[in-house]
Scaffold this active site. Structure first.
Site, PDB file in Angstrom:
ATOM      1  N   HIS A  90       0.828  -1.222   0.000  1.00  0.00           N
ATOM      2  CA  HIS A  90       0.000   0.000   0.000  1.00  0.00           C
ATOM      3  C   HIS A  90       0.857   1.265   0.000  1.00  0.00           C
ATOM      4  O   HIS A  90       0.454   2.292  -0.555  1.00  0.00           O
ATOM      5  CB  HIS A  90      -1.038  -0.004   1.127  1.00  0.00           C
ATOM      6  N   CYS A 175     -31.356  -3.349  -8.081  1.00  0.00           N
ATOM      7  CA  CYS A 175     -32.488  -4.044  -7.466  1.00  0.00           C
ATOM      8  C   CYS A 175     -33.807  -3.742  -8.173  1.00  0.00           C
ATOM      9  O   CYS A 175     -34.851  -4.243  -7.769  1.00  0.00           O
ATOM     10  CB  CYS A 175     -32.602  -3.626  -6.009  1.00  0.00           C
TER      11      CYS A 175
HETATM   12  C1  PCO Z   1     -27.965  -1.460  -5.265  1.00  0.00           C
HETATM   13  N1  PCO Z   1     -26.888  -0.762  -5.778  1.00  0.00           N
HETATM   14  C2  PCO Z   1     -26.764  -0.253  -7.011  1.00  0.00           C
HETATM   15  C3  PCO Z   1     -25.464   0.447  -7.251  1.00  0.00           C
HETATM   16  C4  PCO Z   1     -25.587   1.670  -8.077  1.00  0.00           C
HETATM   17  N2  PCO Z   1     -26.106   1.355  -9.379  1.00  0.00           N
HETATM   18  C5  PCO Z   1     -25.446   1.672 -10.521  1.00  0.00           C
HETATM   19  C6  PCO Z   1     -26.159   1.289 -11.820  1.00  0.00           C
HETATM   20  C7  PCO Z   1     -25.677  -0.040 -12.430  1.00  0.00           C
HETATM   21  C8  PCO Z   1     -26.396  -0.297 -13.751  1.00  0.00           C
HETATM   22  O1  PCO Z   1     -26.173   0.743 -14.672  1.00  0.00           O
HETATM   23  C9  PCO Z   1     -25.974  -1.205 -11.512  1.00  0.00           C
HETATM   24  C10 PCO Z   1     -24.185   0.009 -12.705  1.00  0.00           C
HETATM   25  O2  PCO Z   1     -27.521   1.249 -11.594  1.00  0.00           O
HETATM   26  O3  PCO Z   1     -24.390   2.230 -10.542  1.00  0.00           O
HETATM   27  O4  PCO Z   1     -27.583  -0.355  -7.887  1.00  0.00           O
HETATM   28  C11 PCO Z   1     -29.237  -1.156  -5.547  1.00  0.00           C
HETATM   29  S1  PCO Z   1     -30.483  -1.956  -4.806  1.00  0.00           S
END
Ligand code: PCO
Length: 209
Positions: A90, A175
Site C-alpha cells: 500500500h 435491485c
Molecule cells: C444497489 N446498488 C446499485 C449500485 C448503483 N447502481 C449503478 C447502476 C448499475 C447499472 O447501470 C448497476 C451500474 O444502476 O451504478 O444499484 C441497488 S439496490
C-alpha cells in the site's frame, strides 16, 4: 484479469513514458461491473494500476481488463511481505500514483474512509494518501443509502480531506428501484479527471499533463 499481479516489483517500474500514473480502485458495489471498462477508458492516456476489494471482485469480469493493467487484491498486500525490510504494497502504490480514483465507492468504503479505518489494501492506501495529489471518488449505492444522513456526513468529511466527488446519477438500480445512487458513467469519470489535470497543467501548477 491477466496479469493479476504480483508483487511490489511491478510498482517499482520507472515512469519512462511520462504518462500520468493513475491508481484506479473499485469497492464492493454492483457498479463494479463497469470497472474493467473504466480501466480501458484511462489506459490509452495514462499508466494504470488497479486495486479491487474483496467485495468488488464479486462483480468484476476477470477477463475483460486491459492486458497491461496490473490488478492488486488484498492477497497481494500479504504475499508481498515476508520480513522486516520488504516493501509494503500500500505504501509502494501510494508512492507510485500521481492520482487516485475510486469508482465505484460503496457506502461501506465511504464510511470507512470518513472514519479513518483501514482494514484492506484499498483503505490502507487511502489512509496513507498524500492529499496534495488529486483524489476522485464516484459513489454508487442504493437510493435509500445515498439519502441516509450518514452519507452527507461522510461526504463532508472526505471533502475536508480534499477528495473530489464525481456525483452519482438517477437511473435504474441493480435491485430494480429507480433513483439517485447510480455511479457516473466511466466516460464521464474519465473526462472529469482528464479535464481537471489539463486545466491544472495549463495553470502551471503541475507537471502531470
Ligand atoms: C444497489 N446498488 C446499485 C449500485 C448503483 N447502481 C449503478 C447502476 C448499475 C447499472 O447501470 C448497476 C451500474 O444502476 O451504478 O444499484 C441497488 S439496490
Amino acid at each position: 484479469m491477466e496479469p493479476i499481479t504480483s508483487g511490489v516489483e511491478q510498482v517499482l517500474i520507472s515512469n519512462a513514458s511520462q504518462k500520468p500514473r493513475i491508481l484506479l480502485a473499485a469497492s464492493g458495489s454492483v457498479a463494479a461491473i463497469k470497472f474493467a471498462n473504466l480501466c480501458h477508458c484511462f489506459s490509452e492516456w495514462a499508466e494504470v494500476k488497479a486495486v479491487v476489494t474483496k467485495g468488488a471482485l464479486h462483480f468484476i469480469d476477470k477477463v475483460s481488463f486491459p492486458k497491461d493493467v496490473a490488478v492488486y487484491t488484498d492477497d497481494d498486500e500479504w504475499s508481498a511481505w515476508n520480513k522486516v525490510g520488504d516493501s509494503v504494497l500500500h505504501i509502494e502504490l501510494r508512492r507510485w500514483a500521481d492520482i487516485m480514483v475510486i469508482a465505484p465507492l460503496s457506502a461501506n468504503t465511504l464510511g470507512k474512509i470518513a472514519g479513518g479505518l483501514c482494514d484492506n489494501l484499498l483503505t490502507c492506501i487511502v489512509r496513507a494518501w498524500d492529499y496534495d495529489k488529486p483524489f476522485f471518488v464516484a459513489p454508487a449505492m442504493n437510493t435509500f443509502m445515498w439519502n441516509n444522513p450518514f452519507t452527507e456526513r461522510h461526504l463532508m468529511t472526505i471533502d475536508e480531506l480534499g477528495i473530489s466527488l464525481i456525483p452519482p446519477v438517477s437511473k435504474r438500480l441493480a435491485c430494480g428501484d429507480y433513483g439517485n445512487g447510480a455511479m457516473a458513467e466511466p466516460s464521464l469519470i474519465y473526462s472529469t479527471v482528464r479535464l481537471f489535470l489539463n486545466s491544472r497543467s495549463e495553470s502551471g501548477s503541475s507537471t502531470i499533463s
